[in-house]
Design a protein around this motif. Structure first.
Motif, short mmCIF file in Angstrom:
data_model
loop_
_atom_site.label_atom_id
_atom_site.label_comp_id
_atom_site.label_asym_id
_atom_site.label_seq_id
_atom_site.Cartn_x
_atom_site.Cartn_y
_atom_site.Cartn_z
N GLY A 163 21.90 -3.28 -17.44
CA GLY A 163 22.06 -4.30 -18.27
C GLY A 163 23.19 -4.67 -16.57
O GLY A 163 24.82 -4.06 -16.64
N ASP A 187 18.32 -3.58 -14.63
CA ASP A 187 17.99 -4.97 -15.42
C ASP A 187 16.59 -5.65 -15.37
O ASP A 187 15.60 -5.08 -14.85
N SER A 222 23.70 -3.41 -21.96
CA SER A 222 22.52 -5.10 -22.04
C SER A 222 22.63 -6.43 -23.35
O SER A 222 22.47 -6.98 -23.66
N GLY A 227 17.61 -2.36 -24.39
CA GLY A 227 18.42 -1.55 -23.17
C GLY A 227 18.82 0.08 -23.48
O GLY A 227 18.92 0.84 -23.20
#
Length: 336
Positions: A163, A187, A222, A227
Motif C-alpha cells: 500500500g 502497490d 492499502s 492487500g
C-alpha cells in the motif's frame, strides 16, 4: 499566563470551516470562534491536509456507533454521521494567546478551518527546518513512526510495505533509514515507484502478486482485503504483518488457510491513538508528535504532496480527492 493584547478586543471573530453534511457532500460554513482567554490561543491556518482514508469514511457516513466514538477528532463539532466538522492536520500561526506562542508556527489536530481556538498544549511548534506545507504531514508521520515501533523493525530486516499511499510511503521512508534494511513497496499504481525509489526502496506491482519475498516484517496500509492477503503471501516463516489499515464499517476477508498456520504467521494491529507498548514507558504522545515534526526536515518528503487546492474550492474538489483509486498521494489545502 498573559494573553496577547489583541485578545482584549471583544469583537466576534468569524471563520469558515468545512462540514461533511451528507454522503459525498461537504460545504463551507461560517462560525463564530470562542473568545480567547488566558488558557487558550487563536491560530490562523496556513495549510491543512486531507486524510484520504479517514475522511473517505467520514464522507461516506459512519453507521456503527462504536466507530463514531473512536473516530472523534479533538476539535470536531457535530456528530456522526452528519453534519460534522472534521479534520486533524492543520498548520498555522498563533495570532493571540500565550506570549511565548504568539507569532509561532504550530501544528494542531484541527479541522479544515480558516482560524481556530485551542488549548496551548494542543499546539506543537513547527521546527524552523520544516516548511509549513510539509508540516501538515505530521499526523501521518506520527502514525508511521508508531507502526515502525510496533513492528520492531531493525537493521538488516527484510521489510515489505503493501500500500503506497501516504502512510505506507512514510513507513517505507523510515525503514529505509535502518542500516542494511531491504525495503520493498507493493502497490497497484506503478506511478508510486518513483517516490519509493526516491526513499531507497524497490517497487513491485500488486499484480500478479509478489512471490518469494521471505519477509521478516510486512506493513499493510492499502485498506483492502486483497492487500492484507498479499501481506500474508509476502511473509517468511514466523513473519509478522503489522495491520495499519482502518476499515471502518467494511467487512474484511482474510485468507487464513494456505501457509498461515504452518508458517506460524502473526497479524498485529497498529493504531496511533496510543504510543507503542515498547516505547510507552519513556515516550508520551506529545514527545512522539514533536519527533514526527522533526522527522519532516527532509526535502525528499515533498514528493509526497502531489496536489494543492484552495480552501474555497475544497467542497467541489473533495469527491474526486476521496474517490476510491484517486490519483496522487497527499492533498494539502491552502488558506488565504
Amino acid at each position: 499566563m498573559a494573553v496577547h493584547p489583541a485578545s482584549t478586543c471583544h469583537a466576534s471573530v468569524f471563520a469558515r470551516a468545512l462540514w461533511y453534511v451528507a454522503p459525498g457532500v461537504s460545504e463551507l460554513r461560517p462560525g463564530v470562534l470562542p473568545a480567547v482567554d488566558e488558557a487558550t490561543a487563536q491560530v490562523r491556518t496556513f495549510y491543512s491536509a486531507v486524510s484520504r482514508g479517514t475522511e473517505r469514511l467520514v464522507s461516506a457516513g459512519l453507521t456503527d456507533p462504536v466507530h463514531r466514538t473512536r473516530m472523534r477528532a479533538p476539535l470536531q463539532e457535530g456528530e456522526f454521521p452528519f453534519p460534522v466538522k472534521y479534520g486533524y492536520c492543520a498548520v498555522g500561526e498563533v495570532e493571540m494567546g500565550p506570549p511565548e506562542l504568539v507569532g509561532r508556527r504550530v501544528f494542531s489536530l484541527a479541522p479544515h478551518q480558516e482560524r481556530f481556538v485551542a488549548l496551548p498544549e494542543m499546539l506543537a511548534p513547527v521546527p524552523d527546518a520544516v516548511p509549513a506545507r510539509r508540516a501538515t504531514l505530521a499526523a501521518n508521520m506520527e502514525t508511521a513512526l508508531n507502526a515502525v515501533w510496533d513492528g520492531g523493525a531493525g537493521p538488516g530486516d527484510r521489510i515489505v510495505v503493501v500500500g503506497a499511499g501516504l502512510v505506507g510511503l512514510l513507513v517505507a521512508y523510515l525503514c529505509c533509514g535502518l542500516p542494511g534494511a531491504e525495503v520493498t513497496v507493493v502497490d497497484t499504481d506503478p506511478a508510486r515507484a518513483s517516490v519509493a525509489a526516491t526513499f531507497g526502496a524497490r517497487f513491485l506491482p500488486a499484480e500478479p502478486g509478489p512471490a518469494d519475498l521471505d519477509a521478516d516484517l510486512v506493513f499493510h496500509t492499502s485498506g483492502s482485503s486483497a492487500g492484507l492477503n498479499i501481506c500474508l503471501a509476502c511473509c517468511g516463516d514466523e513473519g509478522r504483518v503489522i495491520e495499519m489499515s482502518w476499515y471502518g464499517d467494511r467487512p474484511v476477508d482474510v485468507a487464513l488457510g494456505g501457509g498461515f498456520h504452518h508458517k506460524r504467521l502473526a497479524i498485529v494491529s497498529s493504531q496511533v491513538g496510543a504510543v507503542s507498548p515498547a516505547r510507552r514507558p519513556r515516550w508520551s504522545r506529545r514527545r512522539r508528535l514533536l519527533k514526527a515534526l522533526d522527522l519532516l526536515a527532509d526535502d525528499h518528503l515533498d514528493a509526497l504532496i502531489t496536489e494543492e487546492v484552495a480552501f474555497n474550492d475544497l467542497p467541489t474538489r473533495l469527491p474526486r480527492i476521496l474517490a476510491a483509486g484517486a490519483e496522487g498521494i497527499a492533498t494539502v489545502v491552502r488558506y488565504g
